[in-house]
Design a protein around this motif. Structure first.
Motif, mmCIF file in Angstrom:
data_model
loop_
_atom_site.group_PDB
_atom_site.id
_atom_site.type_symbol
_atom_site.label_atom_id
_atom_site.label_comp_id
_atom_site.label_asym_id
_atom_site.label_seq_id
_atom_site.Cartn_x
_atom_site.Cartn_y
_atom_site.Cartn_z
ATOM 1 N N ASP A 1 12.131 42.789 1.182
ATOM 2 C CA ASP A 1 13.417 42.093 1.347
ATOM 3 C C ASP A 1 14.422 43.058 1.985
ATOM 4 O OD1 ASP A 1 16.176 41.264 0.633
ATOM 5 O OD2 ASP A 1 15.132 39.590 -0.327
ATOM 6 N N THR A 2 15.007 42.637 3.079
ATOM 7 C CA THR A 2 15.896 43.520 3.841
ATOM 8 C C THR A 2 16.999 44.122 2.981
ATOM 9 O OG1 THR A 2 15.688 41.771 5.447
ATOM 10 C CG2 THR A 2 17.067 43.637 6.064
ATOM 11 N N ARG A 3 17.571 43.284 2.097
ATOM 12 C CA ARG A 3 18.708 43.761 1.304
ATOM 13 C C ARG A 3 18.277 44.876 0.364
ATOM 14 N NH1 ARG A 3 20.011 37.728 -0.501
ATOM 15 N NH2 ARG A 3 17.750 37.795 -0.488
ATOM 16 N N ILE A 4 17.075 44.721 -0.209
ATOM 17 C CA ILE A 4 16.592 45.762 -1.126
ATOM 18 C C ILE A 4 16.225 47.022 -0.347
ATOM 19 C CG2 ILE A 4 14.768 46.377 -2.776
ATOM 20 C CD1 ILE A 4 14.704 43.433 -3.584
ATOM 21 N N LEU B 1 17.692 50.825 -0.712
ATOM 22 C CA LEU B 1 16.870 52.003 -0.969
ATOM 23 C C LEU B 1 17.007 53.021 0.169
ATOM 24 C CD1 LEU B 1 13.634 50.257 -2.300
ATOM 25 C CD2 LEU B 1 15.448 51.298 -3.631
ATOM 26 N N ALA B 2 17.049 52.506 1.402
ATOM 27 C CA ALA B 2 17.142 53.396 2.557
ATOM 28 C C ALA B 2 18.470 54.143 2.567
ATOM 29 C CB ALA B 2 16.986 52.596 3.842
ATOM 30 N N ARG B 3 19.549 53.411 2.221
ATOM 31 C CA ARG B 3 20.874 54.031 2.206
ATOM 32 C C ARG B 3 20.911 55.159 1.171
ATOM 33 N NH1 ARG B 3 24.479 49.727 1.017
ATOM 34 N NH2 ARG B 3 23.832 48.903 3.002
ATOM 35 N N LYS B 4 20.301 54.874 0.025
ATOM 36 C CA LYS B 4 20.275 55.874 -1.033
ATOM 37 C C LYS B 4 19.447 57.084 -0.592
ATOM 38 C CE LYS B 4 20.955 57.308 -5.226
ATOM 39 N NZ LYS B 4 22.291 57.707 -5.632
ATOM 40 N N ALA B 5 18.303 56.780 0.060
ATOM 41 C CA ALA B 5 17.435 57.870 0.516
ATOM 42 C C ALA B 5 18.166 58.733 1.535
ATOM 43 C CB ALA B 5 16.173 57.294 1.130
ATOM 44 N N LEU C 1 12.284 50.149 6.333
ATOM 45 C CA LEU C 1 13.418 49.334 6.789
ATOM 46 C C LEU C 1 13.066 48.656 8.116
ATOM 47 C CD1 LEU C 1 16.393 48.433 6.630
ATOM 48 C CD2 LEU C 1 17.015 50.546 7.760
ATOM 49 N N MET C 2 12.462 49.437 9.028
ATOM 50 C CA MET C 2 12.083 48.883 10.327
ATOM 51 C C MET C 2 11.020 47.809 10.153
ATOM 52 S SD MET C 2 12.152 52.400 12.485
ATOM 53 C CE MET C 2 11.526 51.777 14.015
ATOM 54 N N ASP D 1 12.372 59.405 5.584
ATOM 55 C CA ASP D 1 11.589 58.823 6.662
ATOM 56 C C ASP D 1 10.793 57.606 6.190
ATOM 57 O OD1 ASP D 1 12.599 60.637 8.357
ATOM 58 O OD2 ASP D 1 10.876 62.005 8.295
ATOM 59 N N ALA D 2 10.202 57.760 4.995
ATOM 60 C CA ALA D 2 9.379 56.660 4.484
ATOM 61 C C ALA D 2 10.224 55.405 4.314
ATOM 62 C CB ALA D 2 8.779 57.058 3.137
#
Lengths: 271, 262
Positions: free
Chosen positions: A239-242, A246-250, A264-265, A258-259
């Motif tokens: 899900d894009t929102r999740i 997670l990506a923003r936090k990473a 995200l992509m 990177d993972a």
């Protein structure tokens, strides 16, 4: 699912919708929490997690749907019934919500003084046991204004569990704390669950804390429940929102960035 | 939506009615909690100490100077009329019927009312009232009732202190400074002040106490329902409102009670 199974839930929310005036703030929430489970409700500011928290505590009534807590339907309880239920629930607020005119010991023993007929000595012994559990034994004479952020949260937690409740709510345990204090508090939550056999609901926007304590996670966004599942299911979500969250936090923490960005992509491609 | 002057006025009236209704329910709930058990003495004593004992010095100083200035003004006027013997009666009547309860209430509004309102508003801001609710502790019983009882006990007593000290302030100016005979000062006072005047004084003091504490507590308690009052600015705003509203309400109640009794 059988009715017997439903009655065993510590919390069971069905088709709950809520409004502030004409604005819908929670939309069709369905959430079941098992006894002894640690459920983390996660989401950004304004996602509706705090409103959900207020609903489960009976501080706000839903527009539609039902909320069962420890087998009691909150929408059908009067004030007396609600107070009787709340004696089995502990709530730790984000800022501790300690009374500034009382010292730490007096704050923590307040529920025992109000709800039990125990003598002073017994109350003191029980309170000191909880303070020791929270590593606050040496600070019982201090006033709330003299405590650090982490100590305020631990004192608030001690007050929330002093009556040995069946259910514990914790609002933003990690907010405003350094990583070490935050990790200590997470450990304390896990120890509490094992020691007191309680169901714990945590509302937070801190991913690290959420993943370290949760048995299951509910992710909220703009008043909607995006998903509920185990830590692994949430991490694997496309899900894009999740994934964005997670990506923003990473990115913020430069941990395995990177993972997350790859995922995200991938999520955007699937969408 | 287009807002005309009529819709704006209507919205203001609806808003005012809603707030008055909420304040009325708040007062009724508080009174109900006062008369029903359980009763806890220690929080009440704490409030009596805060509202009463800690205001005593201020009340004595205010009473003394008000008594002195009232005697000075009346002495000047009575000399012109040739009735200086009426000085005790005039000072006694003005203090007992009017200035004692009124100025005591105003002093308490400024010293304790504002502080009580700010304290409750901060409790609301910092989730302490929600915390009480979550601990199944009735916020009315824990926060409001001790303050109501404390104010209703203290303000009439402080009003009596104000009147007595004021009478002696008047005695100092009239008898010691201007040579009015103490016998005519106190004799005139005892002849003029009737039981009805004392009753009026007590009724006023109790009514003002109720208004003062009601406005102070309700303003702080419902801080969160005012969308324009937020954070520390919100606390400051509701505290100012509490002082203004309770002062004006006390003046209004003063006129109403006087007009009913006289």
């Amino acid at each position: 699912m059988s009715d017997d199974k439903q009655q065993n839930y510590a919390i069971n929310i069905k088709n709950m919708t809520s409004h502030y005036g004409s604005v819908k703030v929670l939309d069709d929430i369905n959430l079941s929490i098992e006894p002894r489970e640690i459920m983390v409700v996660m989401g950004h500011s304004g996602s509706g997690k705090s409103t959900l928290f207020r609903h489960i505590l009976g501080l706000k009534q839903p527009t539609s749907g039902s909320i069962e807590v420890l087998g009691k339907d909150l929408t059908k309880l009067d004030k007396k019934g609600l107070y009787s239920l709340r004696k089995n629930i502990g709530v730790a607020f984000q800022n501790g919500a300690l009374f500034s005119s009382l010292n730490v010991l007096e704050n923590v023993e307040l529920p025992l003084r109000e709800h039990t007929e125990l003598d002073d000595n017994t109350i003191r012994i029980m309170t000191r046991m909880k303070l020791e559990q929270m590593n606050l034994a040496d600070y019982e004479e201090l006033m709330p204004s003299e405590l650090s952020g982490g100590m305020l949260k631990r004192a608030g937690l001690a007050r929330a569990v002093v009556m040995d409740p069946k259910l514990l709510f914790f609002d933003e345990p990690s907010a405003g704390l350094d990583p070490v204090t935050s990790a200590e508090l997470d450990q304390l939550i896990l120890q509490l669950r094992d020691a007191l056999n309680m169901t714990i609901v945590i509302v937070t926007h801190e991913l690290e804390s959420a993943f370290s304590v949760a048995d299951r996670i509910t992710v909220m966004d703009r008043g909607q429940q995006i998903m509920t599942g185990s830590k692994e299911e949430v991490k694997a979500s496309t899900d894009t929102r999740i994934v964005n969250m997670l990506a923003r936090k990473a990115r913020d923490e430069e941990i395995d960035g990177d993972a997350y960005l790859d995922r995200l992509m991938e999520a955007q491609r699937v969408k | 939506m287009t807002f005309t002057p009529f819709t704006n006025t209507g919205l203001h009236i609806i808003n005012l009615m809603e707030r008055l209704g909420r304040a009325g329910i708040f007062l009724c709930t508080s009174c109900l909690r006062i008369i029903t058990p359980p009763y806890k003495l220690s929080p009440i004593i704490k409030q009596i100490h805060f509202i009463g004992a800690r205001s005593l010095f201020l009340i004595i100083i205010s009473g003394l100077f008000i008594g002195m200035v009232v005697a000075l003004q009346f002495y000047d006027a009575l000399v012109r009329l040739g009735s200086v013997a009426m000085l005790g009666a005039a000072v006694g009547l003005v203090l007992v019927r009017e200035l004692g309860p009124l100025l005591t209430a105003l002093v308490i509004i400024g010293r304790a009312g504002s502080s009580i309102c700010a304290e409750i508003a901060i409790m609301r801001n910092e989730n302490q009232i929600d915390a009480l609710d979550c601990m199944a502790i009735d916020p009315y019983r824990y926060i409001i009732v001790p303050r109501f009882i404390g104010a209703i006990i203290c303000i009439p007593i402080l009003s009596c202190v104000f009147i007595v000290v004021g009478i002696f302030g008047g005695y100092f100016v009239g008898c010691v400074l201007f040579g009015v005979s103490p016998g005519s000062y106190f004799g005139g006072m005892f002849d003029a002040v009737l039981w009805r005047d004392i009753l009026m004084s007590v009724i006023k003091a109790m009514a003002f106490a109720t208004i003062t504490i009601w406005v102070a507590t309700v303003k702080g308690f419902y801080l969160h329902l005012d969308p324009t009052a937020f954070g520390s600015e919100g606390v400051s705003k509701v505290t100012t409102q509490a002082v203004v509203v309770s002062s004006v309400s006390v003046f209004f109640a003063d006129y109403i009670i006087s007009s009913i009794i006289l």
